[in-house]
Design a protein around this motif. Structure first.
Motif, PDB file in Angstrom:
ATOM      1  N   GLY A 114      -0.012  -5.761 -11.519  1.00  0.00           N
ATOM      2  CA  GLY A 114       0.881  -4.936 -10.591  1.00  0.00           C
ATOM      3  C   GLY A 114       2.075  -4.874 -11.446  1.00  0.00           C
ATOM      4  O   GLY A 114       3.224  -4.395 -10.969  1.00  0.00           O
ATOM      5  N   TYR A 115       2.558  -5.752 -12.436  1.00  0.00           N
ATOM      6  CA  TYR A 115       3.438  -5.564 -13.364  1.00  0.00           C
ATOM      7  C   TYR A 115       3.499  -4.470 -14.406  1.00  0.00           C
ATOM      8  O   TYR A 115       2.410  -4.005 -15.033  1.00  0.00           O
ATOM      9  CB  TYR A 115       3.735  -6.972 -14.099  1.00  0.00           C
ATOM     10  CG  TYR A 115       4.022  -7.930 -13.230  1.00  0.00           C
ATOM     11  CD1 TYR A 115       5.079  -8.380 -12.627  1.00  0.00           C
ATOM     12  CD2 TYR A 115       3.010  -9.043 -13.068  1.00  0.00           C
ATOM     13  CE1 TYR A 115       5.482  -9.566 -11.945  1.00  0.00           C
ATOM     14  CE2 TYR A 115       3.326 -10.155 -12.369  1.00  0.00           C
ATOM     15  CZ  TYR A 115       4.363 -10.383 -11.684  1.00  0.00           C
ATOM     16  OH  TYR A 115       4.617 -11.479 -10.969  1.00  0.00           O
ATOM     17  N   SER A 172      12.227   0.852 -13.131  1.00  0.00           N
ATOM     18  CA  SER A 172      10.753   1.283 -12.791  1.00  0.00           C
ATOM     19  C   SER A 172      10.897   1.582 -11.489  1.00  0.00           C
ATOM     20  O   SER A 172      10.922   0.736 -10.551  1.00  0.00           O
ATOM     21  CB  SER A 172       9.787   0.394 -13.391  1.00  0.00           C
ATOM     22  OG  SER A 172       8.649   0.876 -13.002  1.00  0.00           O
ATOM     23  N   GLU A 173      10.251   2.867 -10.794  1.00  0.00           N
ATOM     24  CA  GLU A 173       9.915   3.010  -9.395  1.00  0.00           C
ATOM     25  C   GLU A 173       8.570   2.772  -9.290  1.00  0.00           C
ATOM     26  O   GLU A 173       8.004   3.123  -8.172  1.00  0.00           O
ATOM     27  CB  GLU A 173      10.527   4.328  -9.143  1.00  0.00           C
ATOM     28  CG  GLU A 173      11.605   4.466  -9.400  1.00  0.00           C
ATOM     29  CD  GLU A 173      12.840   4.852  -8.438  1.00  0.00           C
ATOM     30  OE1 GLU A 173      12.419   5.489  -7.338  1.00  0.00           O
ATOM     31  OE2 GLU A 173      13.827   4.338  -8.449  1.00  0.00           O
ATOM     32  N   ASP A 174       7.681   2.619 -10.366  1.00  0.00           N
ATOM     33  CA  ASP A 174       6.279   2.463 -10.207  1.00  0.00           C
ATOM     34  C   ASP A 174       5.695   1.309  -9.506  1.00  0.00           C
ATOM     35  O   ASP A 174       5.873   0.223 -10.219  1.00  0.00           O
ATOM     36  CB  ASP A 174       5.718   2.745 -11.750  1.00  0.00           C
ATOM     37  CG  ASP A 174       4.015   2.617 -11.346  1.00  0.00           C
ATOM     38  OD1 ASP A 174       3.566   2.579 -10.400  1.00  0.00           O
ATOM     39  OD2 ASP A 174       3.687   3.125 -12.619  1.00  0.00           O
ATOM     40  N   GLU A 175       5.282   1.415  -8.373  1.00  0.00           N
ATOM     41  CA  GLU A 175       5.010  -0.033  -7.618  1.00  0.00           C
ATOM     42  C   GLU A 175       3.784  -0.687  -8.113  1.00  0.00           C
ATOM     43  O   GLU A 175       3.382  -1.825  -7.792  1.00  0.00           O
ATOM     44  CB  GLU A 175       4.749   0.417  -6.092  1.00  0.00           C
ATOM     45  CG  GLU A 175       6.064   0.556  -5.531  1.00  0.00           C
ATOM     46  CD  GLU A 175       5.922   0.918  -3.927  1.00  0.00           C
ATOM     47  OE1 GLU A 175       4.768   0.519  -3.429  1.00  0.00           O
ATOM     48  OE2 GLU A 175       6.915   1.226  -3.479  1.00  0.00           O
ATOM     49  N   GLN A 176       3.019   0.212  -9.064  1.00  0.00           N
ATOM     50  CA  GLN A 176       1.872  -0.597  -9.692  1.00  0.00           C
ATOM     51  C   GLN A 176       2.144  -0.956 -11.097  1.00  0.00           C
ATOM     52  O   GLN A 176       1.367  -1.679 -11.763  1.00  0.00           O
ATOM     53  CB  GLN A 176       0.918   0.599  -9.887  1.00  0.00           C
ATOM     54  CG  GLN A 176       0.237   1.329  -8.754  1.00  0.00           C
ATOM     55  CD  GLN A 176      -0.150   0.389  -7.758  1.00  0.00           C
ATOM     56  OE1 GLN A 176      -1.004  -0.523  -8.281  1.00  0.00           O
ATOM     57  NE2 GLN A 176       0.085   0.434  -6.194  1.00  0.00           N
ATOM     58  N   ARG A 233       5.657  -2.929 -11.680  1.00  0.00           N
ATOM     59  CA  ARG A 233       6.991  -3.489 -11.252  1.00  0.00           C
ATOM     60  C   ARG A 233       7.397  -4.367 -12.437  1.00  0.00           C
ATOM     61  O   ARG A 233       6.662  -5.116 -13.177  1.00  0.00           O
ATOM     62  CB  ARG A 233       6.873  -3.958  -9.951  1.00  0.00           C
ATOM     63  CG  ARG A 233       6.136  -5.317  -9.851  1.00  0.00           C
ATOM     64  CD  ARG A 233       5.972  -5.904  -8.540  1.00  0.00           C
ATOM     65  NE  ARG A 233       5.593  -7.088  -8.434  1.00  0.00           N
ATOM     66  CZ  ARG A 233       4.195  -7.574  -8.503  1.00  0.00           C
ATOM     67  NH1 ARG A 233       3.252  -6.554  -8.739  1.00  0.00           N
ATOM     68  NH2 ARG A 233       3.896  -8.712  -8.412  1.00  0.00           N
ATOM     69  N   THR A 247      10.201 -10.143 -10.875  1.00  0.00           N
ATOM     70  CA  THR A 247      11.082 -10.332  -9.633  1.00  0.00           C
ATOM     71  C   THR A 247      12.186 -10.978  -9.684  1.00  0.00           C
ATOM     72  O   THR A 247      12.382 -12.089 -10.103  1.00  0.00           O
ATOM     73  CB  THR A 247      10.121 -10.819  -8.503  1.00  0.00           C
ATOM     74  OG1 THR A 247       8.904 -10.098  -8.443  1.00  0.00           O
ATOM     75  CG2 THR A 247      10.900 -10.776  -7.013  1.00  0.00           C
TER      76      THR A 247
END
Ligand SMILES: [Cu+2]
Length: 143
Positions: A16-17, A82-86, A88, A91
């Motif tokens: 998911g990064y 990046s707004e892409d939650e797939q 990200r 953190t």
């Protein structure tokens, strides 16, 4: 590892990064390890490998290994917008640590290694605050 409950988790699209290991590298992660144990990984592709310790990512436990040359997506700055939650970015404090100039991939190649002391204090600041019995509060002030 000297203390328990750490792992190595690649900054990989499969998790998911946004991709921060060489494009052809399969996703990899270690188990959470007991103190005094180790885990082995062989770097097959040349380039920059960014990783985090999953339990402590928000606290800045992250690292960068350069295998050969400072190339690949991990050699680019982290895309914090990046707004892409797939896809990200890493953190909180992990993103600060990996964005610190001490971890410049070319510098890692030149110097061989960079110590934690070389990372600026402001890149180590905690962006969450944990109080007894309450949920962590976000202080995402670096954006
Ligand atoms: Cu850890």
């Amino acid at each position: 590892m000297a203390t328990p409950h750490h792992n190595i988790n690649a900054i990989h699209t499969a998790f998911g990064y946004q991709q921060r290991v060489p494009e052809d590298v399969p996703p990899f992660s270690s188990p959470v390890l007991a103190g005094g144990t180790y885990w082995l990984y062989t770097f097959e592709e040349e380039g920059v490998y960014d990783y985090v310790c999953s339990p402590h990512e928000a606290f800045g436990m992250a690292g960068r290994i350069v295998a050969g040359s400072a190339t690949g997506p991990g050699a680019e700055p982290i895309d914090m917008e990046s707004e892409d939650e797939q896809a990200r970015p890493p953190t909180l404090t992990a993103a600060l640590v990996l964005s610190d100039e001490a971890l410049d991939p070319e510098r890692i190649v030149e110097e061989g290694s960079v110590s934690w002391d070389g990372v600026a204090d402001e890149s180590k600041q905690l962006l969450i605050e944990i109080r007894g019995g309450e949920e962590p509060v976000s202080h995402n002030s670096h954006e």
